[in-house]
Design a protein around this motif. Sequence first.
Motif, mmCIF file in Angstrom:
data_model
loop_
_atom_site.group_PDB
_atom_site.id
_atom_site.type_symbol
_atom_site.label_atom_id
_atom_site.label_comp_id
_atom_site.label_asym_id
_atom_site.label_seq_id
_atom_site.Cartn_x
_atom_site.Cartn_y
_atom_site.Cartn_z
ATOM 1 N N ALA A 29 5.141 -33.665 1.154
ATOM 2 C CA ALA A 29 6.476 -34.037 1.282
ATOM 3 C C ALA A 29 7.189 -33.640 -0.191
ATOM 4 C CB ALA A 29 6.833 -35.388 1.550
ATOM 5 N N GLU A 30 6.670 -33.914 -1.317
ATOM 6 C CA GLU A 30 7.462 -33.646 -2.636
ATOM 7 C C GLU A 30 7.353 -32.083 -2.626
ATOM 8 O OE1 GLU A 30 5.297 -37.600 -4.752
ATOM 9 O OE2 GLU A 30 4.429 -35.543 -5.251
ATOM 10 N N ALA A 31 6.313 -31.407 -2.328
ATOM 11 C CA ALA A 31 6.510 -30.035 -2.630
ATOM 12 C C ALA A 31 7.574 -29.165 -1.498
ATOM 13 C CB ALA A 31 5.082 -29.362 -2.193
ATOM 14 N N MET A 32 7.615 -29.810 -0.335
ATOM 15 C CA MET A 32 8.547 -29.165 0.353
ATOM 16 C C MET A 32 10.105 -29.428 0.040
ATOM 17 S SD MET A 32 7.164 -29.510 4.183
ATOM 18 C CE MET A 32 6.803 -31.340 4.020
ATOM 19 N N LEU A 33 10.211 -30.616 -0.805
ATOM 20 C CA LEU A 33 11.276 -30.975 -1.342
ATOM 21 C C LEU A 33 11.763 -29.952 -2.482
ATOM 22 C CD1 LEU A 33 11.651 -34.988 -0.923
ATOM 23 C CD2 LEU A 33 13.224 -33.221 0.093
ATOM 24 N N GLU A 34 10.963 -29.856 -3.306
ATOM 25 C CA GLU A 34 11.082 -29.202 -4.368
ATOM 26 C C GLU A 34 11.155 -27.658 -4.166
ATOM 27 O OE1 GLU A 34 11.241 -29.992 -7.504
ATOM 28 O OE2 GLU A 34 10.775 -32.078 -7.003
ATOM 29 N N ALA A 35 10.676 -26.947 -3.110
ATOM 30 C CA ALA A 35 10.519 -25.677 -2.530
ATOM 31 C C ALA A 35 12.243 -25.477 -2.243
ATOM 32 C CB ALA A 35 9.790 -25.330 -1.536
ATOM 33 N N GLU A 36 12.910 -26.690 -1.594
ATOM 34 C CA GLU A 36 14.172 -26.556 -1.137
ATOM 35 C C GLU A 36 15.198 -26.436 -2.466
ATOM 36 O OE1 GLU A 36 15.060 -29.506 1.548
ATOM 37 O OE2 GLU A 36 13.641 -28.953 2.863
ATOM 38 N N LYS A 37 14.763 -27.417 -3.253
ATOM 39 C CA LYS A 37 15.598 -27.348 -4.726
ATOM 40 C C LYS A 37 15.553 -26.175 -5.375
ATOM 41 C CE LYS A 37 15.194 -32.480 -5.205
ATOM 42 N NZ LYS A 37 14.718 -33.466 -5.980
ATOM 43 N N GLU A 38 14.423 -25.528 -5.648
ATOM 44 C CA GLU A 38 14.125 -24.387 -6.483
ATOM 45 C C GLU A 38 13.520 -23.299 -5.589
ATOM 46 O OE1 GLU A 38 14.921 -23.964 -9.056
ATOM 47 O OE2 GLU A 38 15.481 -25.824 -10.252
ATOM 48 N N PRO A 39 14.301 -22.540 -4.701
ATOM 49 C CA PRO A 39 13.591 -21.772 -3.980
ATOM 50 C C PRO A 39 12.677 -20.585 -4.455
ATOM 51 C CG PRO A 39 15.701 -21.850 -3.427
ATOM 52 C CD PRO A 39 15.448 -22.568 -4.615
ATOM 53 N N ILE A 40 13.088 -20.162 -5.897
ATOM 54 C CA ILE A 40 12.196 -19.414 -6.703
ATOM 55 C C ILE A 40 10.719 -20.004 -6.858
ATOM 56 C CG2 ILE A 40 12.584 -20.440 -9.062
ATOM 57 C CD1 ILE A 40 12.813 -17.429 -10.041
ATOM 58 N N LEU A 41 10.453 -21.124 -6.655
ATOM 59 C CA LEU A 41 9.090 -21.701 -6.774
ATOM 60 C C LEU A 41 8.494 -21.830 -5.508
ATOM 61 C CD1 LEU A 41 9.665 -24.530 -9.538
ATOM 62 C CD2 LEU A 41 8.598 -22.248 -9.596
ATOM 63 N N SER A 42 9.177 -21.634 -4.428
ATOM 64 C CA SER A 42 8.503 -21.670 -3.059
ATOM 65 C C SER A 42 7.035 -21.031 -3.101
ATOM 66 C CB SER A 42 9.711 -21.196 -1.941
ATOM 67 O OG SER A 42 9.766 -19.858 -2.172
ATOM 68 N N SER A 43 7.226 -19.800 -3.332
ATOM 69 C CA SER A 43 5.750 -18.962 -3.287
ATOM 70 C C SER A 43 4.653 -19.855 -4.059
ATOM 71 C CB SER A 43 5.807 -17.750 -3.741
ATOM 72 O OG SER A 43 6.526 -16.896 -2.882
ATOM 73 N N PHE A 44 4.780 -20.403 -5.409
ATOM 74 C CA PHE A 44 4.356 -21.200 -6.109
ATOM 75 C C PHE A 44 3.589 -22.482 -5.491
ATOM 76 C CE2 PHE A 44 4.046 -24.884 -9.010
ATOM 77 C CZ PHE A 44 2.873 -24.369 -9.869
ATOM 78 N N LEU A 45 4.446 -23.023 -4.941
ATOM 79 C CA LEU A 45 4.265 -24.309 -4.015
ATOM 80 C C LEU A 45 3.490 -24.225 -2.857
ATOM 81 C CD1 LEU A 45 7.802 -25.845 -4.766
ATOM 82 C CD2 LEU A 45 5.465 -26.859 -5.780
ATOM 83 N N TYR A 46 3.810 -22.900 -2.166
ATOM 84 C CA TYR A 46 2.969 -22.838 -1.119
ATOM 85 C C TYR A 46 1.616 -22.579 -1.327
ATOM 86 C CZ TYR A 46 1.286 -20.815 3.360
ATOM 87 O OH TYR A 46 0.498 -20.560 4.637
ATOM 88 N N ALA A 47 1.392 -21.572 -2.289
ATOM 89 C CA ALA A 47 -0.025 -21.379 -2.717
ATOM 90 C C ALA A 47 -0.723 -22.321 -3.088
ATOM 91 C CB ALA A 47 0.073 -20.065 -3.715
#
Length: 277
Positions: A29-47
């Motif tokens: 849940a935290e990772a999904m929220l962070e990905a929304e806040k910082e789209p540039i980190l979405s690939s990093f958070l997904y991986a």
Amino acid sequence: MATLNIDSLGNSDDVVMPGRDPIWDSITAEAMLEAEKEPILSSFLYASILSHDCLERALGFVLANRLHDSTLLETQLMDIFNYAMMNDSGFQHAVRQDIQAFKDRDPACASYSWALLYLKGYHSLESYRVAHALWNQGQKVLALTLQSRINEVWAVDIHPAAKIGEGVLLDHGTGLVIGETAVVENNVCLMQGVTLGGTGKQTGSRHPKVGQGAHIGAGAIILGNITVGEGAIVAAGSLVLKDVPPFSMVEGNPAKIVGNLEDDDPSTTMKHGQTKF
């Protein structure tokens, strides 16, 4: 646990997956929220998190990415980490107790995902746990290789034969040294630059034993086969050469008792100097 053969591990698809896991649910849940806040980190958070189905696999991925080099391959490390964690319920419990300790007791750790992704104290502790498992099953060369990489990458030197309990907080971790026969019990806090070292060249049990809930301050040096009692505090920069009684505070060079504790759980309160005489 059977001897590890990294050539036969594959993807470890035959292991039993953990059941419901509130900590893992929080991390995703935290990772999904962070990905929304910082789209540039979405690939990093997904991986790093969202592509995995449990904490163990995400942690294995994160650690392998930190520790691999040109000869110790990332895929090999992930196989080693996944095997060690996915086949040992005690390991799985320790991983969660440790991350809870960071979340609850480190004011700089705002979420579980921060510990998983960014805190080298947590990374080095869980990597040590893998090396310790390898050491105990007789794969000492592989364990020492992993110890060496942990030291190179995070400046944390924990001998794989040392015994460390659960719910342990390595705050920052940099410069930490824990010797071969050291014992660290549950819920201990070790700050940066702590040394649990031996003296001389004697063999056998020659390193400190740190009791449950003790708090060891930054830069403290504790030498020899001595005991730091349950719930004790060793003040920052102290040199400890004698046993420390439970629920007492010592400081200085050489360290001397300066009082008894007002709080009986200093590693949880993180109050380094609360004493009474």
